[in-house]
Design a protein around this motif. Structure first.
Motif, mmCIF file in Angstrom:
data_model
loop_
_atom_site.group_PDB
_atom_site.id
_atom_site.type_symbol
_atom_site.label_atom_id
_atom_site.label_comp_id
_atom_site.label_asym_id
_atom_site.label_seq_id
_atom_site.Cartn_x
_atom_site.Cartn_y
_atom_site.Cartn_z
ATOM 1 N N ARG A 40 -22.137 -2.421 -20.336
ATOM 2 C CA ARG A 40 -23.095 -3.220 -21.095
ATOM 3 C C ARG A 40 -24.194 -2.367 -21.724
ATOM 4 O O ARG A 40 -24.502 -2.493 -22.905
ATOM 5 N N ASP A 41 -24.787 -1.465 -20.937
ATOM 6 C CA ASP A 41 -25.940 -0.689 -21.409
ATOM 7 C C ASP A 41 -25.541 0.588 -22.156
ATOM 8 O O ASP A 41 -26.289 1.064 -22.999
ATOM 9 N N ARG A 42 -24.413 1.158 -21.811
ATOM 10 C CA ARG A 42 -23.887 2.381 -22.416
ATOM 11 C C ARG A 42 -24.924 3.506 -22.535
ATOM 12 O O ARG A 42 -25.201 4.011 -23.625
ATOM 13 N N PRO A 43 -25.503 3.937 -21.397
ATOM 14 C CA PRO A 43 -26.497 5.012 -21.444
ATOM 15 C C PRO A 43 -25.851 6.357 -21.801
ATOM 16 O O PRO A 43 -24.777 6.682 -21.299
ATOM 17 N N THR A 44 -26.508 7.102 -22.681
ATOM 18 C CA THR A 44 -25.967 8.398 -23.080
ATOM 19 C C THR A 44 -26.909 9.550 -22.722
ATOM 20 O O THR A 44 -26.754 10.649 -23.241
ATOM 21 N N ALA A 45 -27.853 9.303 -21.863
ATOM 22 C CA ALA A 45 -28.735 10.355 -21.341
ATOM 23 C C ALA A 45 -28.837 10.166 -19.835
ATOM 24 O O ALA A 45 -28.918 9.031 -19.354
ATOM 25 N N SER A 46 -28.811 11.263 -19.123
ATOM 26 C CA SER A 46 -28.852 11.181 -17.653
ATOM 27 C C SER A 46 -30.063 10.405 -17.165
ATOM 28 O O SER A 46 -29.976 9.646 -16.212
ATOM 29 N N ASN A 51 -31.580 3.495 -14.708
ATOM 30 C CA ASN A 51 -31.662 2.042 -14.905
ATOM 31 C C ASN A 51 -30.473 1.295 -14.322
ATOM 32 O O ASN A 51 -30.500 0.075 -14.237
ATOM 33 N N ILE A 52 -29.428 1.999 -13.978
ATOM 34 C CA ILE A 52 -28.182 1.371 -13.548
ATOM 35 C C ILE A 52 -28.211 1.151 -12.042
ATOM 36 O O ILE A 52 -28.321 2.099 -11.257
ATOM 37 N N THR A 53 -28.114 -0.109 -11.637
ATOM 38 C CA THR A 53 -28.095 -0.460 -10.224
ATOM 39 C C THR A 53 -26.880 0.187 -9.551
ATOM 40 O O THR A 53 -25.772 0.096 -10.058
ATOM 41 N N GLY A 54 -27.125 0.860 -8.439
ATOM 42 C CA GLY A 54 -26.031 1.475 -7.690
ATOM 43 C C GLY A 54 -25.867 2.958 -7.957
ATOM 44 O O GLY A 54 -25.104 3.626 -7.261
ATOM 45 N N LEU A 55 -26.564 3.487 -8.955
ATOM 46 C CA LEU A 55 -26.494 4.922 -9.205
ATOM 47 C C LEU A 55 -27.740 5.582 -8.629
ATOM 48 O O LEU A 55 -28.827 5.490 -9.180
ATOM 49 N N THR A 56 -27.550 6.235 -7.501
ATOM 50 C CA THR A 56 -28.648 6.923 -6.833
ATOM 51 C C THR A 56 -28.899 8.265 -7.514
ATOM 52 O O THR A 56 -28.085 8.730 -8.325
ATOM 53 N N SER A 61 -26.892 13.140 -10.037
ATOM 54 C CA SER A 61 -26.798 14.595 -9.977
ATOM 55 C C SER A 61 -25.341 15.050 -9.870
ATOM 56 O O SER A 61 -24.932 16.014 -10.526
ATOM 57 N N ASP A 62 -24.559 14.346 -9.042
ATOM 58 C CA ASP A 62 -23.167 14.743 -8.796
ATOM 59 C C ASP A 62 -22.237 14.494 -9.978
ATOM 60 O O ASP A 62 -21.411 15.338 -10.309
ATOM 61 N N PHE A 63 -22.332 13.328 -10.607
ATOM 62 C CA PHE A 63 -21.385 13.034 -11.680
ATOM 63 C C PHE A 63 -21.988 12.305 -12.876
ATOM 64 O O PHE A 63 -21.266 11.773 -13.724
ATOM 65 N N GLY A 64 -23.304 12.343 -12.998
ATOM 66 C CA GLY A 64 -23.966 11.699 -14.135
ATOM 67 C C GLY A 64 -23.586 12.309 -15.468
ATOM 68 O O GLY A 64 -23.390 11.601 -16.461
ATOM 69 N N ALA A 65 -23.460 13.639 -15.521
ATOM 70 C CA ALA A 65 -23.091 14.301 -16.775
ATOM 71 C C ALA A 65 -21.708 13.846 -17.238
ATOM 72 O O ALA A 65 -21.491 13.622 -18.440
ATOM 73 N N ALA A 66 -20.788 13.682 -16.299
ATOM 74 C CA ALA A 66 -19.446 13.203 -16.656
ATOM 75 C C ALA A 66 -19.503 11.767 -17.168
ATOM 76 O O ALA A 66 -18.796 11.402 -18.113
ATOM 77 N N LEU A 67 -20.379 10.951 -16.559
ATOM 78 C CA LEU A 67 -20.527 9.564 -17.011
ATOM 79 C C LEU A 67 -21.041 9.500 -18.446
ATOM 80 O O LEU A 67 -20.450 8.821 -19.290
ATOM 81 N N VAL A 68 -22.147 10.211 -18.722
ATOM 82 C CA VAL A 68 -22.716 10.116 -20.066
ATOM 83 C C VAL A 68 -21.786 10.729 -21.108
ATOM 84 O O VAL A 68 -21.693 10.227 -22.229
ATOM 85 N N SER A 69 -21.076 11.771 -20.742
ATOM 86 C CA SER A 69 -20.106 12.369 -21.665
ATOM 87 C C SER A 69 -19.006 11.368 -22.016
ATOM 88 O O SER A 69 -18.651 11.200 -23.192
#
Length: 110
Positions: A40-46, A51-56, A61-69
């Protein structure tokens, strides 16, 4: 995007299982509600992942870069708007009202 996030989640879970030598289920990496919020939000910056519930912080740190990519790539391919809920800018530091009034009263007494 949800399908691609599901694949990424499975990959992260497999890597964590190999690294930690314990079984890490995909839902332990991110649950479906978290992935739906990413879609829904499609964040493109770490920083926007916060803002995403459940992402600590650790998960970011562990896989945020892979998510935004992934989100950038898929959103671009599909012509989807991104960063639909960006983090508001951090307010600049300002002195407390009591400090400001103390400063002005000391300058007026000189």
């Amino acid at each position: 995007l949800f399908q691609r996030l599901t694949s990424l989640r499975a990959t992260v879970a497999d890597e964590m299982t190999r690294r930690k030598h314990i079984n890490v289920a995909p839902w332990m990496v991110m649950n479906n509600d978290t992935m739906l919020q990413l879609v829904r939000d499609r964040p493109t910056a770490s920083r926007n992942l916060a803002n995403i519930t459940g992402l600590t912080e650790r998960k970011i740190s562990d896989f945020g870069a892979a998510l935004v990519s992934l989100i950038r790539r898929v959103s671009s391919d599909l012509g989807l708007e991104t960063d639909r809920r960006p983090v508001p800018p951090t307010p600049a530091f300002s002195a407390s009202p009591s400090a400001a009034s103390a400063s002005s009263s000391s300058s007026s007494s000189s």
